[in-house]
Enzyme design. Structure first.
Site, short mmCIF file in Angstrom:
data_model
loop_
_atom_site.label_atom_id
_atom_site.label_comp_id
_atom_site.label_asym_id
_atom_site.label_seq_id
_atom_site.Cartn_x
_atom_site.Cartn_y
_atom_site.Cartn_z
N ASN A 169 -5.43 -32.35 -28.28
CA ASN A 169 -4.93 -33.72 -28.83
C ASN A 169 -3.74 -34.01 -27.86
OD1 ASN A 169 -4.24 -35.32 -31.25
ND2 ASN A 169 -2.20 -34.44 -30.96
N TYR A 173 5.37 -37.54 -30.04
CA TYR A 173 6.39 -37.01 -30.96
C TYR A 173 7.62 -36.97 -30.09
CZ TYR A 173 1.75 -35.24 -32.33
OH TYR A 173 0.45 -35.13 -32.58
N ARG A 174 8.62 -37.48 -30.65
CA ARG A 174 10.08 -37.54 -29.91
C ARG A 174 10.28 -35.82 -29.62
NH1 ARG A 174 12.66 -39.12 -35.59
NH2 ARG A 174 13.81 -37.28 -35.93
N TRP A 187 7.34 -33.02 -34.46
CA TRP A 187 5.76 -33.58 -34.96
C TRP A 187 5.86 -33.53 -36.51
CZ3 TRP A 187 2.82 -29.92 -31.47
CH2 TRP A 187 3.23 -28.73 -31.75
N GLU A 233 -8.03 -38.25 -26.96
CA GLU A 233 -7.26 -39.52 -26.46
C GLU A 233 -7.63 -39.55 -24.88
OE1 GLU A 233 -5.19 -38.21 -30.16
OE2 GLU A 233 -5.77 -37.04 -28.27
N ASP A 282 15.80 -44.29 -35.66
CA ASP A 282 14.25 -44.22 -35.71
C ASP A 282 13.89 -45.94 -35.63
OD1 ASP A 282 11.69 -43.23 -35.36
OD2 ASP A 282 12.59 -41.44 -36.82
#
Length: 481
Positions: A169, A173-174, A187, A233, A282
């Protein structure tokens, strides 16, 4: 068209007049955010900060920040072209005759280049740092907003493998920098990376992680895309770029990473070793609250000799992520239509942070059809996060928000036309009753039928006759207007 690497993409932006070099020293601590925010909201170019204060590595931002740049990132004149290709591939009918089959050949032929290509080594490993040489703090990570819990990696490609199936995967994610050799992985509970961590905990294993920055921007986009479960991906990026993504072995973990990346941070996390991460300004425009997330212990950092640091900022829209979201809206519409063929068009408005409002038009065929579509959307992947859904008839231009609001406000009876449900909500939704769980609402803004219990006449929209419009067209130039 595939880019050789991220700097190749930046060069293409500069050649097209879409990138501005900033030679004046500007600090990654808040100042780059303020500059990038002003430029983004004024419709300005991508930025390359050549002299970030205190660092020798240039910082690139806003590279995806317009429809043109987002399309260039995906190697097309406009990202609708990718949606058209996908629509052709998803057509259920078999082409008639030799002519129809020949039209499909170019698409079918290039599917052979979709799978990633394994290579022994990549430019991302021209410099390798291990042990005492590891220093996350030496990289120009941004402090984006004043109340953020720390500096962040904001445009990462996070590689993990499912501990059970071994499937790869790549998520975005920050990542908060904690110290020289550790960082916190944000995550959320609904994300695939978090599922890998849950499976690893059950198996009493650690999760190996690679955090890549840069590479062909098609892979960066793919990491944000709401792909169906199990779709790699790197496969999707290969389809977009018409060329396989090259992956080389990481130097300290059993993962493959993009050979053309600018920087790769390798490490591992114990699912039970949680640290405080956040707050963070955010994409909702609000600070997401601090919470517990896994700590990544870094085992190696690799990079190009003359690496550029890719990043983004999020906050009150519009921001750079506007165009990542709009590309997803267009590219995944054909896939949605396979499941819901009645859907005509869809709009995820930037102002509503994409997942807070979905406007969809349908060809209404039976009583309650709008409600069926609402529930189907809530049951489709990341659409489960849609806080509000408005369903309109097919003659409404859902890309025209003034028209949507006009139709919506006129076509609903609130008690009759609202559908309220409870279920999963985006973890970043600060208004929900509990983190990740709350209520959602749908509005049936279609014309109401007799078979839906509506017994009054439904009025027609005010429209001028075509004869009068043509008359005014003929004399328009004489009116002096």
């Amino acid at each position: 068209m595939a880019y050789r690497h991220y700097q190749d993409f930046l060069a293409a932006l500069e050649k097209a007049g879409e990138l501005k070099r900033v030679r004046q020293p500007v600090s990654p601590l808040l100042e780059i955010t303020e500059v990038a925010d002003r430029v983004m909201k004024s419709g300005g170019p991508a930025l390359l900060f050549e002299n970030p204060t205190g660092y020798h590595m240039p910082v690139a931002i806003n590279a995806f920040g317009s429809r043109k740049r987002m399309s260039m990132a995906l190697g097309v004149a406009d990202f609708d072209e990718i949606a058209e290709e996908i629509a052709i591939l998803l057509k259920p009918e078999i082409p008639e005759g030799i002519g129809g089959a020949l039209q499909l050949l170019p698409l079918v032929a290039r599917l052979k280049d979709v799978p990633p290509k394994k290579v022994s080594k990549g430019a991302c490993q021209e410099i390798v740092l291990r042990g005492a040489d590891i220093d996350l703090e030496a990289l120009p990570h941004l402090l984006c907003w004043p109340e953020d819990g720390g500096r962040y990696i904001t445009l990462p490609l996070v590689f993990t493998h499912d501990p059970v199936t071994g499937k790869r995967n790549v998520g975005m994610y920050r990542v908060q920098i904690l110290d020289k050799s550790s960082c916190a992985m944000h995550w959320q509970m609904h994300k695939t990376g978090a599922e890998h961590a849950r499976e690893a905990r059950a198996a009493h294993q650690k999760v190996q992680v690679a955090i890549a920055l840069g590479g062909d921007p098609a892979l960066t986009y793919a990491a944000t895309a709401p792909l169906p479960p199990g779709i790699d991906e790197t496969l999707f990026a290969g389809f977009i770029r018409h060329k396989p993504v090259e992956l080389c072995p990481a130097v300290s973990v059993d993962l493959r990473v993009p050979a053309d990346a600018e920087i790769v941070i390798e490490g591992a996390l114990d699912p039970d070793d949680l640290v405080t991460e956040g707050p963070f300004g955010d994409h909702t425009g609000y600070y997401s609250l601090a919470d517990l997330y896994p700590r990544v212990t870094v085992t190696a950092i690799t990079m190009r000799k003359n690496a550029v640091y890719p990043c983004t900022i999020v906050g009150p829209p519009p921001m750079e992520d506007t165009w990542l979201g709009k590309a997803t809206e267009r590219i995944f519409l054909p896939m949605l239509k396979v499941v819901l063929p009645e859907v005509v068009d869809m709009n995820l408005p930037t102002e509503a942070c994409f997942h807070n409002l979905v406007v969809v038009s349908i060809k209404k065929k039976y009583p309650g059809h709008a409600r069926k579509v609402m529930h189907a959307l809530w049951g489709t992947g990341q659409m489960m996060f849609a806080k509000m859904i408005i369903v309109t008839d097919d003659d409404v231009d859902v890309q025209n928000l003034p028209e949507v609001l006009w139709r919506f406000s006129n076509n609903i009876d609130p008690e009759r036309d609202m559908e309220m449900v409870k279920g999963p909500i985006d973890v970043l939704d600060h208004a929900s009753r509990l983190p990740g769980f709350g209520s959602k609402i749908g509005f049936d803004a279609t014309r109401k039928w007799l078979t839906e219990g509506f017994t009054r006449p439904w009025p027609e929209v005010n429209r001028m006759s075509e004869e009068v419009k043509q008359t005014i067209d003929r004399i328009w130039g004489e009116l002096g207007l």
